[in-house]
Scaffold this motif. Structure first.
Motif, PDB file in Angstrom:
ATOM      1  N   LYS A  29      -5.587   7.969   2.699  1.00  6.19           N
ATOM      2  CA  LYS A  29      -6.275   6.700   2.938  1.00  6.19           C
ATOM      3  C   LYS A  29      -5.692   5.969   4.141  1.00  6.19           C
ATOM      4  O   LYS A  29      -6.438   5.485   5.010  1.00  6.19           O
ATOM      5  CB  LYS A  29      -6.183   5.823   1.684  1.00  6.19           C
ATOM      6  CG  LYS A  29      -6.875   4.480   1.838  1.00  6.19           C
ATOM      7  CD  LYS A  29      -6.738   3.661   0.560  1.00  6.19           C
ATOM      8  CE  LYS A  29      -7.403   2.283   0.736  1.00  6.19           C
ATOM      9  NZ  LYS A  29      -7.270   1.457  -0.496  1.00  6.19           N
ATOM     10  N   ASP A  62       0.813  -1.213   0.000  1.00  6.85           N
ATOM     11  CA  ASP A  62       0.000   0.000   0.000  1.00  6.85           C
ATOM     12  C   ASP A  62       0.852   1.271   0.000  1.00  6.85           C
ATOM     13  O   ASP A  62       0.295   2.383  -0.002  1.00  6.85           O
ATOM     14  CB  ASP A  62      -0.912   0.020   1.226  1.00  6.85           C
ATOM     15  CG  ASP A  62      -1.877  -1.164   1.244  1.00  6.85           C
ATOM     16  OD1 ASP A  62      -2.256  -1.617   0.141  1.00  6.85           O
ATOM     17  OD2 ASP A  62      -2.224  -1.621   2.357  1.00  6.85           O
ATOM     18  N   LEU A  63       2.157   1.116   0.009  1.00 12.22           N
ATOM     19  CA  LEU A  63       3.066   2.257   0.093  1.00 12.22           C
ATOM     20  C   LEU A  63       3.963   2.305  -1.142  1.00 12.22           C
ATOM     21  O   LEU A  63       4.142   1.302  -1.837  1.00 12.22           O
ATOM     22  CB  LEU A  63       3.923   2.152   1.362  1.00 12.22           C
ATOM     23  CG  LEU A  63       3.159   2.096   2.695  1.00 12.22           C
ATOM     24  CD1 LEU A  63       4.117   1.761   3.830  1.00 12.22           C
ATOM     25  CD2 LEU A  63       2.457   3.416   2.967  1.00 12.22           C
ATOM     26  N   THR A 104      -0.397   8.652   3.346  1.00 11.01           N
ATOM     27  CA  THR A 104      -1.443   9.004   2.384  1.00 11.01           C
ATOM     28  C   THR A 104      -2.757   9.231   3.129  1.00 11.01           C
ATOM     29  O   THR A 104      -2.949   8.699   4.248  1.00 11.01           O
ATOM     30  CB  THR A 104      -1.622   7.878   1.359  1.00 11.01           C
ATOM     31  OG1 THR A 104      -2.056   6.685   2.045  1.00 11.01           O
ATOM     32  CG2 THR A 104      -0.319   7.605   0.632  1.00 11.01           C
TER      33      THR A 104
END
Length: 217
Positions: free
Chosen positions: A181, A147-148, A179
């Motif tokens: 999110k 996710d990064l 982020t």
């Protein structure tokens, strides 16, 4: 020849009356000086007391202050204790404006808590008994490396404000970058945590703690 019984008297004897007059005049001058100094010296107005008859028939002595000047407050006077302001509970009442208020109370209480801990560590005792908040439920979500961005690594610090009922009144990111999110995922999970509230002398108080989160986790 002179006769032994003869007494010589000066032709111009000094009058004793003049010495007596000078002595009386000196005494009068001293008396006048004392009178003037007494008249110009400050006078202390004595406190007045009067007897007051109560409705029960018993006589009591009432104090009447001097008419001039403002009396000083007694050093033994204890001001009346003010009623403590009510701390809002945004998690229960849904009061968004109360978040700033509870945060300010929590910050002040946490400063006192840390001072008590430092005093205990330094001197071996503390004048105030503080207890830290203890987490009872909640898990920080896992943030995957997928996710990064590539080779992205970060330490995040989340400030958590805990209310007197042990619920999280507010959580916000104070250090680090993520982020939107990921930030929302972490803060949403932390706002659901529950704690045993911090206490001061046995009474629950609001407090703030910092959670250090490493991503990816």
């Amino acid at each position: 020849m002179l006769n032994q019984h003869q007494i010589f008297v000066p032709s111009d004897p000094v009058s004793r009356v003049s010495f007596f007059s000078l002595s009386v005049l000196a005494h009068l001058v001293v008396l006048a000086v004392l009178v003037v100094r007494h008249a110009t010296a400050p006078h202390i107005v004595p406190s007045k007391f009067e007897v007051v008859q109560t409705s029960s028939g018993a006589a009591q002595v009432a104090y009447e202050p001097p008419p001039k000047g403002t009396p000083r407050p007694s050093p033994f006077h204890q001001p009346r204790s003010k009623k403590k302001a009510r701390i809002p509970n945004p998690s229960v009442e849904g009061d968004a404006a109360g978040v700033e208020i509870i945060r300010a109370h929590a910050k002040q209480a946490t400063a006192g808590l840390m001072m008590g801990i430092k005093q205990r560590l330094t001197f071996g005792f503390s004048t105030i008994n503080y207890q830290l908040a203890v987490q009872t439920s909640g898990v920080i979500p896992t943030i995957s490396a997928d996710d990064l961005p590539p080779r992205f690594e970060q330490y995040l610090i989340v400030e958590v404000t805990i209310n007197i009922d042990g619920r999280v009144a507010d959580a916000r990111l104070t250090s680090g970058m993520a982020t939107p999110k990921i930030e929302q995922t972490l803060l949403s999970a932390i706002r659901g945590f529950t704690y045993i509230p911090a206490k001061r002398d046995g009474s629950p108080i609001p407090c703030q703690i910092d959670l250090v989160i490493h991503i990816p986790s």
